[in-house]
Write an enzyme that holds these catalytic residues in place. Structure first.
Site, PDB file in Angstrom:
ATOM      1  N   GLY A  84      34.694  42.071  39.997  1.00  0.00           N
ATOM      2  CA  GLY A  84      33.357  41.502  40.135  1.00  0.00           C
ATOM      3  C   GLY A  84      33.418  39.989  40.070  1.00  0.00           C
ATOM      4  CD  GLN A 101      32.794  35.008  36.882  1.00  0.00           C
ATOM      5  OE1 GLN A 101      32.321  35.909  37.567  1.00  0.00           O
ATOM      6  NE2 GLN A 101      33.948  35.121  36.242  1.00  0.00           N
ATOM      7  CB  CYS A 153      35.917  37.249  31.922  1.00  0.00           C
ATOM      8  SG  CYS A 153      34.771  36.199  32.836  1.00  0.00           S
ATOM      9  CG  LEU A 154      38.184  37.153  37.794  1.00  0.00           C
ATOM     10  CD1 LEU A 154      37.550  37.176  39.176  1.00  0.00           C
ATOM     11  CD2 LEU A 154      39.688  37.360  37.877  1.00  0.00           C
ATOM     12  CG  HIS A 193      31.491  41.082  32.760  1.00  0.00           C
ATOM     13  ND1 HIS A 193      32.485  41.020  31.793  1.00  0.00           N
ATOM     14  CD2 HIS A 193      31.726  40.028  33.591  1.00  0.00           C
ATOM     15  CE1 HIS A 193      33.248  39.965  32.027  1.00  0.00           C
ATOM     16  NE2 HIS A 193      32.825  39.344  33.118  1.00  0.00           N
ATOM     17  CD  GLU A 194      30.697  40.279  37.378  1.00  0.00           C
ATOM     18  OE1 GLU A 194      30.576  39.041  37.232  1.00  0.00           O
ATOM     19  OE2 GLU A 194      31.779  40.859  37.242  1.00  0.00           O
ATOM     20  CG  HIS A 251      29.510  35.781  34.348  1.00  0.00           C
ATOM     21  ND1 HIS A 251      30.183  34.845  33.581  1.00  0.00           N
ATOM     22  CD2 HIS A 251      30.410  36.772  34.587  1.00  0.00           C
ATOM     23  CE1 HIS A 251      31.427  35.264  33.359  1.00  0.00           C
ATOM     24  NE2 HIS A 251      31.587  36.438  33.962  1.00  0.00           N
TER      25      HIS A 251
HETATM   26  O1  GNR Z   1      37.843  41.644  37.084  1.00  0.00           O
HETATM   27  C1  GNR Z   1      37.150  41.926  36.102  1.00  0.00           C
HETATM   28  N1  GNR Z   1      37.434  43.045  35.379  1.00  0.00           N
HETATM   29  C2  GNR Z   1      36.606  43.548  34.379  1.00  0.00           C
HETATM   30  C3  GNR Z   1      37.128  44.532  33.554  1.00  0.00           C
HETATM   31  C4  GNR Z   1      36.362  45.092  32.550  1.00  0.00           C
HETATM   32  C5  GNR Z   1      35.061  44.668  32.389  1.00  0.00           C
HETATM   33  C6  GNR Z   1      34.529  43.674  33.193  1.00  0.00           C
HETATM   34  C7  GNR Z   1      35.303  43.115  34.198  1.00  0.00           C
HETATM   35  S1  GNR Z   1      34.617  41.906  35.233  1.00  0.00           S
HETATM   36  C8  GNR Z   1      36.054  41.026  35.710  1.00  0.00           C
HETATM   37  C9  GNR Z   1      35.742  39.975  36.760  1.00  0.00           C
HETATM   38  C10 GNR Z   1      34.812  38.942  36.179  1.00  0.00           C
HETATM   39  O2  GNR Z   1      35.124  38.102  35.401  1.00  0.00           O
HETATM   40  N2  GNR Z   1      33.561  39.012  36.530  1.00  0.00           N
HETATM   41  O3  GNR Z   1      32.667  38.156  36.007  1.00  0.00           O
HETATM   42 NI    NI Z   2      33.385  37.573  34.106  1.00  0.00          NI
END
Ligand code: GNR
Ligand code: NI
Length: 168
Positions: A46, A51, A92-93, A134-135, A138
Protein backbone atom coordinates in the site's frame (compact mmCIF):
# COMPACT_ATOMS: atom_id res chain seq x y z
CA UNK A 1 5.33 7.20 -15.25
CA UNK A 2 7.77 8.08 -12.51
CA UNK A 3 9.01 6.76 -9.19
CA UNK A 4 8.32 9.18 -6.35
CA UNK A 5 10.62 9.64 -3.34
CA UNK A 6 9.11 8.26 -0.10
CA UNK A 7 9.28 10.43 3.04
CA UNK A 8 10.86 8.72 6.05
CA UNK A 9 9.79 8.93 9.69
CA UNK A 10 10.15 11.21 11.63
CA UNK A 11 9.88 13.67 8.69
CA UNK A 12 7.41 16.34 9.92
CA UNK A 13 5.65 16.31 6.50
CA UNK A 14 4.28 12.85 7.44
CA UNK A 15 2.15 14.66 10.05
CA UNK A 16 0.26 16.67 7.41
CA UNK A 17 -3.51 16.13 7.28
CA UNK A 18 -4.57 15.52 3.66
CA UNK A 19 -7.32 17.51 1.93
CA UNK A 20 -10.15 15.90 -0.06
CA UNK A 21 -9.60 15.38 -3.79
CA UNK A 22 -11.96 17.62 -5.79
CA UNK A 23 -10.72 17.30 -9.38
CA UNK A 24 -10.83 13.93 -11.10
CA UNK A 25 -8.57 14.93 -13.97
CA UNK A 26 -5.50 13.70 -15.84
CA UNK A 27 -3.18 15.16 -13.19
CA UNK A 28 -4.89 12.97 -10.56
CA UNK A 29 -4.71 9.88 -12.80
CA UNK A 30 -0.99 10.50 -13.44
CA UNK A 31 -0.40 10.75 -9.67
CA UNK A 32 -2.29 7.46 -9.13
CA UNK A 33 -0.12 5.78 -11.80
CA UNK A 34 3.09 7.13 -10.24
CA UNK A 35 2.01 6.03 -6.76
CA UNK A 36 1.18 2.53 -8.01
CA UNK A 37 4.56 2.29 -9.74
CA UNK A 38 6.31 3.52 -6.57
CA UNK A 39 4.40 1.01 -4.38
CA UNK A 40 5.19 -1.97 -6.67
CA UNK A 41 8.83 -1.00 -7.00
CA UNK A 42 9.39 -0.52 -3.23
CA UNK A 43 7.88 -3.19 -2.89
CA UNK A 44 4.90 -2.54 -0.64
CA UNK A 45 1.25 -3.57 -0.38
CA UNK A 46 0.00 0.00 0.00
CA UNK A 47 0.97 3.64 -0.35
CA UNK A 48 -0.72 6.83 0.82
CA UNK A 49 -0.24 10.16 -0.99
CA UNK A 50 1.12 11.65 2.25
CA UNK A 51 4.17 9.34 2.00
CA UNK A 52 5.14 10.85 -1.36
CA UNK A 53 4.51 14.43 -0.13
CA UNK A 54 1.12 14.93 -1.83
CA UNK A 55 -1.36 15.93 0.84
CA UNK A 56 -4.58 14.76 -0.79
CA UNK A 57 -6.95 11.97 0.32
CA UNK A 58 -5.71 9.29 -2.03
CA UNK A 59 -4.19 5.84 -1.51
CA UNK A 60 -3.33 2.74 -3.51
CA UNK A 61 -3.31 -0.88 -2.30
CA UNK A 62 -2.49 -4.26 -3.83
CA UNK A 63 -2.47 -7.15 -1.36
CA UNK A 64 -2.66 -9.82 -4.11
CA UNK A 65 0.02 -12.47 -4.54
CA UNK A 66 0.13 -11.80 -8.30
CA UNK A 67 0.47 -7.99 -7.88
CA UNK A 68 -2.18 -7.36 -10.53
CA UNK A 69 -5.11 -6.31 -8.30
CA UNK A 70 -4.53 -2.59 -7.86
CA UNK A 71 -7.13 -0.85 -5.72
CA UNK A 72 -7.40 2.95 -5.79
CA UNK A 73 -9.20 4.72 -2.93
CA UNK A 74 -9.91 8.44 -3.26
CA UNK A 75 -11.61 10.34 -0.42
CA UNK A 76 -12.02 7.09 1.57
CA UNK A 77 -14.39 6.90 4.54
CA UNK A 78 -14.85 4.03 7.00
CA UNK A 79 -18.60 3.32 7.13
CA UNK A 80 -18.38 0.52 9.67
CA UNK A 81 -15.69 -1.23 11.77
CA UNK A 82 -16.10 -4.62 13.44
CA UNK A 83 -16.03 -4.91 17.21
CA UNK A 84 -13.64 -7.80 16.68
CA UNK A 85 -10.00 -6.75 16.78
CA UNK A 86 -7.00 -8.43 15.20
CA UNK A 87 -3.27 -8.06 15.84
CA UNK A 88 -1.01 -7.76 12.81
CA UNK A 89 2.74 -7.35 12.49
CA UNK A 90 2.90 -4.06 10.56
CA UNK A 91 5.65 -2.43 8.59
CA UNK A 92 5.77 0.86 6.70
CA UNK A 93 7.72 2.08 3.69
CA UNK A 94 8.25 5.33 5.64
CA UNK A 95 9.81 3.42 8.57
CA UNK A 96 12.08 0.91 6.78
CA UNK A 97 13.31 -2.06 8.80
CA UNK A 98 10.79 -1.60 11.62
CA UNK A 99 8.01 -4.15 12.20
CA UNK A 100 5.76 -4.37 15.24
CA UNK A 101 2.33 -5.58 16.28
CA UNK A 102 -0.66 -3.22 16.01
CA UNK A 103 -4.24 -4.13 17.01
CA UNK A 104 -7.07 -2.81 14.84
CA UNK A 105 -10.66 -3.71 13.88
CA UNK A 106 -10.58 -7.01 11.95
CA UNK A 107 -13.06 -5.88 9.27
CA UNK A 108 -14.08 -2.50 7.85
CA UNK A 109 -16.58 -1.32 5.24
CA UNK A 110 -15.10 1.50 3.17
CA UNK A 111 -16.70 4.00 0.79
CA UNK A 112 -14.38 5.73 -1.66
CA UNK A 113 -14.14 7.05 -5.20
CA UNK A 114 -12.06 5.66 -8.04
CA UNK A 115 -9.77 7.74 -10.27
CA UNK A 116 -12.77 8.72 -12.44
CA UNK A 117 -14.83 9.93 -9.47
CA UNK A 118 -17.19 6.93 -9.34
CA UNK A 119 -18.20 6.01 -5.77
CA UNK A 120 -17.89 2.40 -4.57
CA UNK A 121 -18.13 0.50 -1.30
CA UNK A 122 -15.90 -2.39 -0.31
CA UNK A 123 -15.96 -4.85 2.60
CA UNK A 124 -12.40 -5.49 3.74
CA UNK A 125 -10.88 -8.19 5.93
CA UNK A 126 -7.48 -9.72 6.54
CA UNK A 127 -4.45 -7.83 5.24
CA UNK A 128 -6.67 -5.58 3.08
CA UNK A 129 -8.53 -4.33 6.18
CA UNK A 130 -5.25 -3.71 8.03
CA UNK A 131 -3.76 -1.96 5.03
CA UNK A 132 -6.77 0.33 4.39
CA UNK A 133 -6.67 1.47 8.03
CA UNK A 134 -2.86 1.89 7.97
CA UNK A 135 -3.09 4.03 4.79
CA UNK A 136 -6.03 6.09 6.06
CA UNK A 137 -3.99 6.87 9.18
CA UNK A 138 -1.26 8.30 6.90
CA UNK A 139 -3.86 10.65 5.37
CA UNK A 140 -4.55 11.93 8.91
CA UNK A 141 -0.83 12.45 9.55
CA UNK A 142 -0.43 9.29 11.63
CA UNK A 143 2.29 6.63 11.28
CA UNK A 144 1.80 3.12 12.79
CA UNK A 145 4.66 3.58 15.27
CA UNK A 146 2.44 6.07 17.11
CA UNK A 147 0.46 3.05 18.39
CA UNK A 148 3.61 1.71 20.10
CA UNK A 149 4.91 2.66 23.55
CA UNK A 150 6.80 5.97 23.94
CA UNK A 151 9.95 3.95 24.70
CA UNK A 152 9.65 2.00 21.42
CA UNK A 153 8.98 5.22 19.50
CA UNK A 154 12.10 6.74 21.00
CA UNK A 155 14.18 3.70 19.97
CA UNK A 156 12.74 3.85 16.45
CA UNK A 157 13.60 7.56 16.11
CA UNK A 158 17.18 6.79 17.23
CA UNK A 159 17.39 3.91 14.73
CA UNK A 160 16.09 6.10 11.89
CA UNK A 161 18.54 8.91 12.75
CA UNK A 162 21.48 6.45 12.59
CA UNK A 163 20.19 5.13 9.25
CA UNK A 164 20.09 8.67 7.87
CA UNK A 165 23.66 9.41 9.08
CA UNK A 166 24.92 6.22 7.38
CA UNK A 167 23.15 7.11 4.14
CA UNK A 168 24.62 10.64 4.12
O1 GNR B 1 4.05 -2.61 2.50
C1 GNR B 1 3.44 -2.51 3.57
N1 GNR B 1 3.17 -3.63 4.29
C2 GNR B 1 2.33 -3.64 5.40
C3 GNR B 1 2.34 -4.78 6.20
C4 GNR B 1 1.52 -4.88 7.31
C5 GNR B 1 0.67 -3.83 7.60
C6 GNR B 1 0.66 -2.68 6.83
C7 GNR B 1 1.49 -2.59 5.72
S1 GNR B 1 1.43 -1.17 4.73
C8 GNR B 1 3.05 -1.17 4.05
C9 GNR B 1 3.22 -0.09 3.01
C10 GNR B 1 3.06 1.26 3.66
O2 GNR B 1 3.86 1.78 4.36
N2 GNR B 1 1.93 1.88 3.46
O3 GNR B 1 1.70 3.07 4.05
NI1 NI C 1 2.84 3.12 5.83
Amino acid sequence: MALLPILEYPDPRLKTVARPVTRFDDRLRALVADMAETMYEAPGVGLAATQVDFHERLLVIDVSESKDQLKVFINPEILWSSEERVECEEGCLSVPGVYDAVTRPARVRVRAQDEHGATFELDCEGLLAVCVQHEMDHLLGKVFVEYLSPLKQDRIRTKMRKRKVKAA
